[in-house]
Write an enzyme that holds these catalytic residues in place. Structure first.
Site, short mmCIF file in Angstrom:
data_model
loop_
_atom_site.label_atom_id
_atom_site.label_comp_id
_atom_site.label_asym_id
_atom_site.label_seq_id
_atom_site.Cartn_x
_atom_site.Cartn_y
_atom_site.Cartn_z
N HIS A 94 8.31 2.82 9.55
CA HIS A 94 8.13 1.86 10.65
C HIS A 94 6.85 2.22 11.40
O HIS A 94 6.60 3.40 11.67
CB HIS A 94 9.33 1.93 11.60
CG HIS A 94 9.25 0.93 12.70
ND1 HIS A 94 9.50 -0.42 12.51
CD2 HIS A 94 8.92 1.07 14.01
CE1 HIS A 94 9.33 -1.05 13.66
NE2 HIS A 94 8.97 -0.18 14.59
N SER A 97 0.83 -1.22 0.00
CA SER A 97 0.00 0.00 0.00
C SER A 97 0.87 1.26 0.00
O SER A 97 0.51 2.27 -0.60
CB SER A 97 -0.97 0.00 1.19
OG SER A 97 -0.30 0.18 2.41
C1 GRF Z 1 3.84 -0.81 7.11
O1 GRF Z 1 3.01 -0.71 8.23
C2 GRF Z 1 5.26 -0.42 7.47
O2 GRF Z 1 5.35 0.52 8.48
C3 GRF Z 1 5.84 -1.73 7.90
O3 GRF Z 1 5.29 -2.67 7.04
C4 GRF Z 1 4.00 -2.23 6.61
C5 GRF Z 1 3.94 -2.32 5.11
O4 GRF Z 1 2.66 -2.06 4.63
N1 GRF Z 1 7.27 -1.69 7.90
P1 GRF Z 1 2.35 -2.08 3.07
O5 GRF Z 1 2.90 -3.37 2.49
O6 GRF Z 1 2.98 -0.87 2.44
O7 GRF Z 1 0.84 -2.03 2.98
#
Ligand code: GRF
Length: 212
Positions: A131, A35
């Site tokens: 993060h 996302s």
């Molecule tokens: C996010 O919440 C990021 O902070 C963490 O992994 C998740 C990735 O989400 N490191 P997406 O794959 O971009 O939806």
């Protein structure tokens, strides 16, 4: 009393910086749903971020980010970590792939591998990570679960420069998110992601401006 609709706060003004004159060339690393990859692509399309996505590298053959990259028309490369003898060997392949696609910046958008000096040395001050906590609280895996278990009433998300220690490095932007009484890891992570999607393109633009 914390309300569900409380406006989260940012540690920098919530505005889009003046775009740099030359588009920066991004290599995105992702392991999950992608996302954040999508919002970065949309920010570029909307003219909020003067950048080009050169390639999306992913490490898990079943990661949803692959479909998303396909739909968005982005070049994508699978580097399955299980096929590499060491973390260093994976990072060497990543550096090579980024060079082939002429990426100047590395954007870790949900990259669930520990990085090595191989990658860090190849892109000094040009690697960013997102993060799902207010670092330095709750580094590492399961940051959302850690926040819930600790009983904090506010958590959030952080975009920072990457250094060797996991989830360390100078912070660029953070956004705060209230923890609500009935939150589960899923509901809290969902609200954190709304804020991730706001701050990530902005942080990339800010970091690029600092080096231009
Ligand atoms: C996010 O919440 C990021 O902070 C963490 O992994 C998740 C990735 O989400 N490191 P997406 O794959 O971009 O939806």
């Amino acid at each position: 009393m914390i309300e569900a609709g409380l406006t989260p706060s940012l540690v920098v003004p919530d505005q889009v910086p003046i775009p740099s004159s030359t588009p920066i060339k991004l290599g995105l690393l992702a392991s999950g749903s992608g996302s954040n990859v999508e919002v970065i692509a949309k920010a570029i399309q909307a003219g909020q971020l003067n950048a080009q996505i050169q390639v999306v590298i992913y490490n898990n053959p079943t990661a949803k980010v692959a479909e998303r990259a396909e739909r968005l028309g982005l070049a994508k490369v699978l580097l399955n970590h299980r096929e590499f003898a060491s973390r260093e060997a994976l990072d060497q392949a990543i550096v090579k792939t980024l060079a082939t696609h002429q990426a100047d910046w590395v954007i870790m958008a949900g990259w669930m591998r520990i990085v090595t000096q191989e990658l860090i040395d190849a892109f000094p001050r040009r690697i960013l990570n997102i993060h799902p906590s207010l670092l330095p609280s709750f580094p590492g895996a399961n940051a959302v679960e850690q926040a819930l278990q600790s009983g904090v009433k506010i958590t959030g998300c952080t975009v920072h420069y990457v250094e060797l220690a996991v989830d360390s490095g100078p912070i660029i932007i953070q956004a705060a998110v209230p923890v609500l009484p009935d939150d589960t890891p899923a509901t809290l992570h969902q609200r954190i992601q709304v804020q991730e999607h706001r701050i990530f393109p902005l942080a990339i633009a800010l970091a690029a401006q600092r080096l231009s």
